[in-house]
Design a protein around this motif. Structure first.
Motif, PDB file in Angstrom:
ATOM      1  N   ALA A  17       0.778  -1.229   0.023  1.00 36.65           N
ATOM      2  CA  ALA A  17      -0.059   0.157  -0.047  1.00 36.65           C
ATOM      3  C   ALA A  17       0.791   1.050  -0.073  1.00 36.65           C
ATOM      4  O   ALA A  17       0.583   2.149  -0.819  1.00 36.65           O
ATOM      5  N   VAL A  18       1.918   1.235   0.945  1.00 36.72           N
ATOM      6  CA  VAL A  18       3.016   2.411   0.810  1.00 36.72           C
ATOM      7  C   VAL A  18       3.538   2.642  -0.640  1.00 36.72           C
ATOM      8  O   VAL A  18       3.591   3.679  -1.067  1.00 36.72           O
ATOM      9  N   ASN A  19       3.979   1.505  -1.069  1.00 36.55           N
ATOM     10  CA  ASN A  19       4.487   1.742  -2.479  1.00 36.55           C
ATOM     11  C   ASN A  19       3.747   2.113  -3.746  1.00 36.55           C
ATOM     12  O   ASN A  19       3.851   2.824  -4.421  1.00 36.55           O
ATOM     13  N   HIS A  20       2.039   1.674  -3.272  1.00 36.14           N
ATOM     14  CA  HIS A  20       1.399   2.173  -4.302  1.00 36.14           C
ATOM     15  C   HIS A  20       1.052   3.482  -4.126  1.00 36.14           C
ATOM     16  O   HIS A  20       0.949   4.306  -5.227  1.00 36.14           O
ATOM     17  N   ALA A  21       1.068   4.014  -3.064  1.00 36.27           N
ATOM     18  CA  ALA A  21       0.619   5.468  -2.640  1.00 36.27           C
ATOM     19  C   ALA A  21       2.118   6.357  -3.347  1.00 36.27           C
ATOM     20  O   ALA A  21       1.881   7.354  -3.914  1.00 36.27           O
ATOM     21  N   ALA A  25       1.544   8.951  -6.363  1.00 29.96           N
ATOM     22  CA  ALA A  25       2.072  10.435  -6.197  1.00 29.96           C
ATOM     23  C   ALA A  25       3.042  10.964  -7.168  1.00 29.96           C
ATOM     24  O   ALA A  25       2.921  12.157  -7.606  1.00 29.96           O
ATOM     25  N   ARG A  26       3.947  10.037  -7.647  1.00 33.46           N
ATOM     26  CA  ARG A  26       4.720  10.347  -8.711  1.00 33.46           C
ATOM     27  C   ARG A  26       4.374  10.389  -9.994  1.00 33.46           C
ATOM     28  O   ARG A  26       4.506  11.450 -10.626  1.00 33.46           O
ATOM     29  N   LEU A  27       3.273   9.673 -10.308  1.00 29.52           N
ATOM     30  CA  LEU A  27       2.577   9.702 -11.649  1.00 29.52           C
ATOM     31  C   LEU A  27       1.708  11.046 -11.813  1.00 29.52           C
ATOM     32  O   LEU A  27       1.588  11.392 -12.839  1.00 29.52           O
TER      33      LEU A  27
END
Length: 53
Positions: A17-21, A25-27
């Motif tokens: 979930a942290v990686n997805h967030a 945010a980057r995209l």
């Protein structure tokens, strides 16, 4: 791969979930939060602004 063996099941979805967030945010070009000055930067001259970038 030894580190993966020590990761328990509840930690894996949390990490995903942290990686997805972070990826989202980057995209979407979401600006990052500003952080405070480090202890070392706080030792600098009082009138000088130090950028963390």
């Amino acid at each position: 791969m030894a580190a993966l063996a020590q990761t328990t099941f509840p930690q894996q979805p949390t990490g995903a979930a942290v990686n997805h967030a972070r990826i989202e945010a980057r995209l979407t070009a979401t600006p990052q939060a500003r952080t405070g000055a480090s202890h070392f930067a706080a030792l600098g001259p009082a009138g000088q602004q130090i950028d963390g970038a």
